[in-house]
Design a protein around this motif. Structure first.
Motif, PDB file in Angstrom:
ATOM      1  N   MET A   1       0.843  -1.184   0.000  1.00 23.15           N
ATOM      2  CA  MET A   1       0.000   0.000   0.000  1.00 23.15           C
ATOM      3  C   MET A   1       0.885   1.243   0.000  1.00 23.15           C
ATOM      4  O   MET A   1       1.850   1.330   0.744  1.00 23.15           O
ATOM      5  N   ILE A   2       0.546   2.194  -0.835  1.00 20.15           N
ATOM      6  CA  ILE A   2       1.322   3.425  -0.952  1.00 20.15           C
ATOM      7  C   ILE A   2       0.763   4.471  -0.007  1.00 20.15           C
ATOM      8  O   ILE A   2      -0.447   4.688   0.047  1.00 20.15           O
ATOM      9  N   ASP A   3       1.632   5.121   0.758  1.00 17.80           N
ATOM     10  CA  ASP A   3       1.209   6.181   1.670  1.00 17.80           C
ATOM     11  C   ASP A   3       0.914   7.439   0.862  1.00 17.80           C
ATOM     12  O   ASP A   3       1.794   7.991   0.218  1.00 17.80           O
ATOM     13  N   THR A   4      -0.336   7.872   0.893  1.00 16.29           N
ATOM     14  CA  THR A   4      -0.734   9.073   0.154  1.00 16.29           C
ATOM     15  C   THR A   4      -1.138  10.201   1.105  1.00 16.29           C
ATOM     16  O   THR A   4      -1.751  11.180   0.670  1.00 16.29           O
ATOM     17  N   ASN A   5      -0.799  10.077   2.381  1.00 17.87           N
ATOM     18  CA  ASN A   5      -1.123  11.122   3.344  1.00 17.87           C
ATOM     19  C   ASN A   5      -0.483  12.434   2.938  1.00 17.87           C
ATOM     20  O   ASN A   5       0.694  12.472   2.581  1.00 17.87           O
ATOM     21  N   GLY A   6      -1.254  13.488   2.965  1.00 11.23           N
ATOM     22  CA  GLY A   6      -0.739  14.813   2.641  1.00 11.23           C
ATOM     23  C   GLY A   6      -0.698  15.117   1.158  1.00 11.23           C
ATOM     24  O   GLY A   6      -0.427  16.240   0.768  1.00 11.23           O
ATOM     25  N   MET A   7      -0.952  14.108   0.306  1.00 13.77           N
ATOM     26  CA  MET A   7      -0.926  14.351  -1.139  1.00 13.77           C
ATOM     27  C   MET A   7      -2.335  14.699  -1.629  1.00 13.77           C
ATOM     28  O   MET A   7      -3.332  14.277  -1.045  1.00 13.77           O
ATOM     29  N   ARG A   8      -2.391  15.476  -2.702  1.00 15.48           N
ATOM     30  CA  ARG A   8      -3.662  15.874  -3.307  1.00 15.48           C
ATOM     31  C   ARG A   8      -3.927  15.009  -4.528  1.00 15.48           C
ATOM     32  O   ARG A   8      -3.119  14.965  -5.456  1.00 15.48           O
ATOM     33  N   PRO A  28       2.589  18.293  -2.128  1.00 17.14           N
ATOM     34  CA  PRO A  28       3.066  19.657  -1.904  1.00 17.14           C
ATOM     35  C   PRO A  28       4.270  19.750  -0.966  1.00 17.14           C
ATOM     36  O   PRO A  28       4.977  20.755  -0.964  1.00 17.14           O
ATOM     37  N   ASP A  29       4.515  18.699  -0.187  1.00 17.77           N
ATOM     38  CA  ASP A  29       5.634  18.707   0.760  1.00 17.77           C
ATOM     39  C   ASP A  29       6.922  18.126   0.184  1.00 17.77           C
ATOM     40  O   ASP A  29       7.967  18.200   0.816  1.00 17.77           O
ATOM     41  N   ALA A  30       6.850  17.546  -1.019  1.00 19.34           N
ATOM     42  CA  ALA A  30       8.028  16.938  -1.648  1.00 19.34           C
ATOM     43  C   ALA A  30       8.903  18.017  -2.283  1.00 19.34           C
ATOM     44  O   ALA A  30       8.419  19.099  -2.611  1.00 19.34           O
ATOM     45  N   PRO A  31      10.182  17.712  -2.490  1.00 16.69           N
ATOM     46  CA  PRO A  31      11.034  18.635  -3.244  1.00 16.69           C
ATOM     47  C   PRO A  31      10.447  18.847  -4.644  1.00 16.69           C
ATOM     48  O   PRO A  31       9.765  17.952  -5.171  1.00 16.69           O
ATOM     49  N   GLU A  32      10.695  19.992  -5.251  1.00 13.61           N
ATOM     50  CA  GLU A  32      10.104  20.353  -6.540  1.00 13.61           C
ATOM     51  C   GLU A  32      10.299  19.264  -7.589  1.00 13.61           C
ATOM     52  O   GLU A  32       9.388  18.971  -8.359  1.00 13.61           O
ATOM     53  N   GLU A  33      11.449  18.615  -7.596  1.00 16.29           N
ATOM     54  CA  GLU A  33      11.737  17.618  -8.631  1.00 16.29           C
ATOM     55  C   GLU A  33      11.000  16.289  -8.403  1.00 16.29           C
ATOM     56  O   GLU A  33      11.053  15.401  -9.250  1.00 16.29           O
ATOM     57  N   LYS A  34      10.291  16.163  -7.273  1.00 18.96           N
ATOM     58  CA  LYS A  34       9.552  14.929  -6.964  1.00 18.96           C
ATOM     59  C   LYS A  34       8.094  15.208  -6.599  1.00 18.96           C
ATOM     60  O   LYS A  34       7.424  14.379  -6.003  1.00 18.96           O
ATOM     61  N   ASP A  41      -1.027  -0.079  -9.517  1.00 20.20           N
ATOM     62  CA  ASP A  41      -1.707  -1.100  -8.742  1.00 20.20           C
ATOM     63  C   ASP A  41      -0.772  -2.166  -8.187  1.00 20.20           C
ATOM     64  O   ASP A  41      -1.213  -3.119  -7.555  1.00 20.20           O
ATOM     65  N   PHE A  42       0.532  -2.006  -8.388  1.00 22.14           N
ATOM     66  CA  PHE A  42       1.518  -2.935  -7.862  1.00 22.14           C
ATOM     67  C   PHE A  42       2.279  -2.354  -6.676  1.00 22.14           C
ATOM     68  O   PHE A  42       3.256  -2.929  -6.222  1.00 22.14           O
ATOM     69  N   GLY A  43       1.847  -1.179  -6.199  1.00 22.20           N
ATOM     70  CA  GLY A  43       2.501  -0.545  -5.068  1.00 22.20           C
ATOM     71  C   GLY A  43       3.731   0.266  -5.433  1.00 22.20           C
ATOM     72  O   GLY A  43       4.509   0.634  -4.570  1.00 22.20           O
ATOM     73  N   GLN A  44       3.910   0.540  -6.706  1.00 20.83           N
ATOM     74  CA  GLN A  44       5.062   1.323  -7.165  1.00 20.83           C
ATOM     75  C   GLN A  44       4.654   2.773  -7.372  1.00 20.83           C
ATOM     76  O   GLN A  44       3.478   3.098  -7.478  1.00 20.83           O
ATOM     77  N   ARG A  45       5.648   3.642  -7.482  1.00 10.76           N
ATOM     78  CA  ARG A  45       5.382   5.051  -7.740  1.00 10.76           C
ATOM     79  C   ARG A  45       6.473   5.659  -8.597  1.00 10.76           C
ATOM     80  O   ARG A  45       7.624   5.239  -8.534  1.00 10.76           O
ATOM     81  N   ILE A  46       6.060   6.617  -9.393  1.00 11.05           N
ATOM     82  CA  ILE A  46       6.976   7.418 -10.202  1.00 11.05           C
ATOM     83  C   ILE A  46       6.858   8.833  -9.677  1.00 11.05           C
ATOM     84  O   ILE A  46       5.751   9.324  -9.446  1.00 11.05           O
ATOM     85  N   GLN A  47       7.993   9.500  -9.489  1.00 10.86           N
ATOM     86  CA  GLN A  47       7.975  10.888  -9.039  1.00 10.86           C
ATOM     87  C   GLN A  47       8.684  11.742 -10.076  1.00 10.86           C
ATOM     88  O   GLN A  47       9.700  11.326 -10.642  1.00 10.86           O
ATOM     89  N   MET A  48       8.125  12.918 -10.336  1.00 11.99           N
ATOM     90  CA  MET A  48       8.709  13.845 -11.307  1.00 11.99           C
ATOM     91  C   MET A  48       8.327  15.266 -10.937  1.00 11.99           C
ATOM     92  O   MET A  48       7.467  15.493 -10.085  1.00 11.99           O
ATOM     93  N   SER A  49       8.938  16.205 -11.612  1.00 14.00           N
ATOM     94  CA  SER A  49       8.622  17.615 -11.389  1.00 14.00           C
ATOM     95  C   SER A  49       7.410  18.006 -12.225  1.00 14.00           C
ATOM     96  O   SER A  49       7.018  17.312 -13.168  1.00 14.00           O
ATOM     97  N   LEU A  50       6.826  19.149 -11.896  1.00  8.30           N
ATOM     98  CA  LEU A  50       5.724  19.677 -12.704  1.00  8.30           C
ATOM     99  C   LEU A  50       6.192  19.959 -14.128  1.00  8.30           C
ATOM    100  O   LEU A  50       5.445  19.761 -15.084  1.00  8.30           O
ATOM    101  N   GLY A  51       7.436  20.391 -14.299  1.00 10.58           N
ATOM    102  CA  GLY A  51       7.992  20.636 -15.627  1.00 10.58           C
ATOM    103  C   GLY A  51       8.074  19.364 -16.452  1.00 10.58           C
ATOM    104  O   GLY A  51       7.751  19.353 -17.642  1.00 10.58           O
ATOM    105  N   GLN A  52       8.504  18.275 -15.824  1.00 11.42           N
ATOM    106  CA  GLN A  52       8.570  16.989 -16.525  1.00 11.42           C
ATOM    107  C   GLN A  52       7.166  16.504 -16.904  1.00 11.42           C
ATOM    108  O   GLN A  52       6.961  15.996 -18.003  1.00 11.42           O
ATOM    109  N   LEU A  53       6.201  16.688 -16.014  1.00 12.22           N
ATOM    110  CA  LEU A  53       4.819  16.317 -16.332  1.00 12.22           C
ATOM    111  C   LEU A  53       4.305  17.149 -17.500  1.00 12.22           C
ATOM    112  O   LEU A  53       3.664  16.627 -18.409  1.00 12.22           O
TER     113      LEU A  53
END
Length: 73
Positions: A1-8, A28-34, A41-53
């Motif tokens: 299970m992925i912790d999504t507390n504090g995320m929008r 909103p609490d992560a560094p800008e690049e993440k 659905d496998f419990g994985q996550r990808i993190q990127m910046s708003l610019g990359q998105l």
């Protein structure tokens, strides 16, 4: 299970089942690049910046991935 507390939550991709469809979040609490988080659905996550998105969305709108959806001849 992925912790999504504090995320929008932004979007769920599919959402027609109970399989734990991929979701798009903003941390909103992560560094800008993440700050952008995509979970699967496998419990994985990808993190990127708003610019990359933004670049990814531009490429998708520009047709870069269209060949993936076209059956091979």
């Amino acid at each position: 299970m992925i912790d999504t507390n504090g995320m929008r939550h932004i979007a769920t991709f599919c959402g027609q089942c109970d399989c734990g469809c991929p979701e798009l979040w903003i941390d909103p609490d992560a560094p800008e690049e993440k700050r952008v988080v995509i979970t699967d659905d496998f419990g994985q996550r990808i993190q990127m910046s708003l610019g990359q998105l933004s670049d990814l969305i531009g490429d998708v709108k520009g047709g870069v991935l269209d060949t993936l959806l076209t059956p091979s001849a």
